[in-house]
Structures are given as structure tokens and as C-alpha cells.
Design a protein around this motif. Structure first.
Motif, short mmCIF file in Angstrom:
data_model
loop_
_atom_site.label_atom_id
_atom_site.label_comp_id
_atom_site.label_asym_id
_atom_site.label_seq_id
_atom_site.Cartn_x
_atom_site.Cartn_y
_atom_site.Cartn_z
N ALA A 268 11.55 -1.75 2.14
CA ALA A 268 10.63 -0.78 2.47
C ALA A 268 11.18 0.66 2.30
O ALA A 268 11.93 1.21 3.09
N ALA A 269 10.99 1.26 0.85
CA ALA A 269 11.56 2.44 0.66
C ALA A 269 10.60 3.40 1.09
O ALA A 269 9.46 3.77 0.18
N LEU A 270 10.79 4.22 2.13
CA LEU A 270 9.83 5.29 2.29
C LEU A 270 9.96 6.63 1.28
O LEU A 270 11.14 7.05 1.21
N PRO A 271 8.81 7.25 1.12
CA PRO A 271 8.93 8.31 0.22
C PRO A 271 9.03 9.51 0.91
O PRO A 271 9.19 9.54 2.01
N ASP A 272 9.63 10.56 0.05
CA ASP A 272 10.21 11.80 0.65
C ASP A 272 9.01 12.43 1.66
O ASP A 272 9.57 13.21 2.67
N SER A 273 7.84 12.27 1.29
CA SER A 273 6.87 12.82 2.34
C SER A 273 6.79 12.22 3.84
O SER A 273 6.96 12.74 4.68
N GLU A 274 7.22 10.83 3.86
CA GLU A 274 7.18 10.05 4.93
C GLU A 274 8.38 10.54 5.67
O GLU A 274 8.73 10.61 6.81
N VAL A 275 9.59 10.72 4.81
CA VAL A 275 10.97 11.07 5.59
C VAL A 275 10.76 12.25 6.10
O VAL A 275 11.36 12.54 7.11
N GLU B 37 0.74 -1.15 0.07
CA GLU B 37 0.05 0.05 -0.14
C GLU B 37 0.83 1.21 0.13
O GLU B 37 2.12 1.10 0.29
N PRO B 38 0.32 2.53 -0.31
CA PRO B 38 0.89 3.73 -0.23
C PRO B 38 1.22 4.03 1.06
O PRO B 38 0.54 3.64 2.11
N ALA B 39 2.76 4.45 1.56
CA ALA B 39 3.16 4.68 2.80
C ALA B 39 2.22 5.66 3.53
O ALA B 39 1.86 5.72 4.78
N GLU B 40 2.13 6.75 2.71
CA GLU B 40 1.30 7.74 3.28
C GLU B 40 -0.15 7.98 2.95
O GLU B 40 -0.66 7.24 1.82
N ARG B 41 -1.01 8.31 3.82
CA ARG B 41 -2.29 8.71 3.55
C ARG B 41 -2.71 9.97 3.08
O ARG B 41 -2.75 10.78 3.88
N ALA C 22 18.78 14.63 8.55
CA ALA C 22 19.84 13.41 8.18
C ALA C 22 19.53 12.20 8.82
O ALA C 22 19.68 11.09 8.36
N ARG C 23 18.99 12.12 10.03
CA ARG C 23 18.72 11.00 10.88
C ARG C 23 17.64 10.44 10.02
O ARG C 23 17.42 9.24 9.77
N ALA C 24 16.63 11.12 9.65
CA ALA C 24 15.42 10.88 9.08
C ALA C 24 15.77 10.01 7.79
O ALA C 24 15.29 8.68 7.52
N ARG C 25 16.64 10.46 7.09
CA ARG C 25 17.14 9.83 5.76
C ARG C 25 18.02 8.69 5.92
O ARG C 25 17.67 7.56 5.32
N ALA C 26 18.46 8.59 7.26
CA ALA C 26 19.67 7.53 7.59
C ALA C 26 18.32 6.30 8.09
O ALA C 26 18.97 5.03 7.58
N VAL C 27 17.35 6.68 8.53
CA VAL C 27 16.59 5.56 8.99
C VAL C 27 15.83 5.07 7.93
O VAL C 27 15.61 3.63 7.67
N ALA C 28 15.40 6.12 6.94
CA ALA C 28 14.85 5.38 5.85
C ALA C 28 15.55 4.63 4.81
O ALA C 28 15.25 3.49 4.23
N ALA C 29 16.98 4.97 4.81
CA ALA C 29 17.99 3.96 4.16
C ALA C 29 17.99 2.68 4.60
O ALA C 29 18.06 1.71 4.07
N GLY D 149 0.35 13.89 -1.17
CA GLY D 149 0.90 12.79 -0.48
C GLY D 149 1.06 12.68 0.78
O GLY D 149 2.08 12.28 1.64
N GLY D 150 0.07 13.61 1.62
CA GLY D 150 -0.11 13.62 2.85
C GLY D 150 0.87 14.84 3.58
O GLY D 150 0.56 15.17 4.70
N ILE D 151 1.33 15.76 2.94
CA ILE D 151 1.87 16.72 3.16
C ILE D 151 1.66 17.93 2.55
O ILE D 151 1.49 18.05 1.28
N PRO D 152 0.90 19.15 3.22
CA PRO D 152 0.36 20.14 2.36
C PRO D 152 1.66 20.65 1.40
O PRO D 152 2.67 20.95 1.99
N ALA D 153 1.43 20.86 0.34
CA ALA D 153 2.52 21.23 -0.66
C ALA D 153 2.92 22.65 -0.48
O ALA D 153 4.28 23.06 -0.98
N THR D 154 2.23 23.59 0.11
CA THR D 154 2.74 25.07 0.39
C THR D 154 2.96 25.10 1.69
O THR D 154 3.07 26.52 2.31
#
Length: 133
Positions: A110-117, A63-67, A95-102, A74-79
Motif C-alpha cells: 500500500a503506497a501512501l500518496p504524499d498527501s496522506e504522508v 480506491e484512492p487513499a485520500e478523499r 521523517a516518521r510518517a515517511r518511514a511508516v509509509a515505506a 488530493g485532500g490537502i489545500p494546495a495553498t
């Protein structure tokens, strides 16, 4: 990790809706934060825990990671300038969020999309603020 946060993870495990490897991964990440000197409790990391468990579970279930919500990209207000400013003010959390995602991609596939990161970065920024407060 305090007893209440451990209980949250136990309930996720026993509920049968979360894969054991996801619960193990999140537990390891929380323990690493604790070992770095952060206060990892239900109050400080409960939302981080739930968010990461559910996002990883959705990804592994195909399923998509974000709701997405109405008006959101993608779950984050674009503006959302406030979100961008908050993240820019906490580059260590990003940086820590990117490391956790990696690690999640490498260990779980499980590749987290940028919005989840970004959301993960916000949770980590809050946890970091509690360390310095």
C-alpha cells in the motif's frame, strides 16, 4: 495502548471493513510509538489510528487513499501555508510518517500518496507535542 484505543481497533477488525493485516500493521505501529515512550491512547492517537486504518484499507481495496474535498488538491489545500509551516516545524514527525509509509508499502503493498504522508505527519506531530507537553 489504552483500552479505548484497543476497542477502536477491535471494532475496525470486527466490522469486517478492514483487512486483518491492516489492523495488525496499525497495531504494530502504535505499539512501536508506545515503546518509544509516547503516550498512545484514544485521546492522543485515536484520529491517527482511524486515519491510517482507513487510508490503507482504501488503497488495498483499489480506491484512492485520500478523499478529495471541494477546493482541495488530493485532500490537502494546495495553498495551506499553515500546514507547510506545521510540517516544517516537526521534521521528526515527517521523517516518521515517511518511514511508516515505506513500511506500509513494503509490508502491505500500500503506497501512501504524499498527501496522506503529510496528514500522517500532522498526526505524529500532535502525538510528539503531547510527549513534550
Amino acid at each position: 495502548m489504552d483500552d479505548r484505543l484497543a476497542e477502536r481497533l477491535r471494532l475496525f477488525r470486527e466490522g469486517g471493513h478492514v483487512r486483518p493485516e491492516v489492523a495488525d500493521f496499525v497495531t504494530a505501529e502504535l505499539n512501536a510509538l508506545r515503546d518509544e515512550g509516547r503516550t498512545v491512547t484514544e485521546a492522543t492517537a485515536g484520529m491517527l489510528t482511524s486515519h491510517l486504518v482507513m487510508a490503507l484499507t482504501r488503497l488495498l481495496d483499489g480506491e484512492p487513499a485520500e478523499r478529495a474535498r471541494d477546493g482541495d488538491a488530493g485532500g490537502i489545500p494546495a495553498t495551506d501555508e499553515q500546514l507547510a509551516a506545521e510540517l516544517c516545524a516537526h521534521p521528526e514527525a515527517v521523517a516518521r510518517a515517511r518511514a511508516v509509509a515505506a513500511r506500509a508499502d513494503r509490508e502491505l503493498g500500500a503506497a501512501l500518496p504524499d498527501s496522506e504522508v503529510a496528514f500522517l505527519g500532522l498526526h505524529l506531530a500532535v502525538l510528539g507535542r503531547r510527549l513534550t507537553s
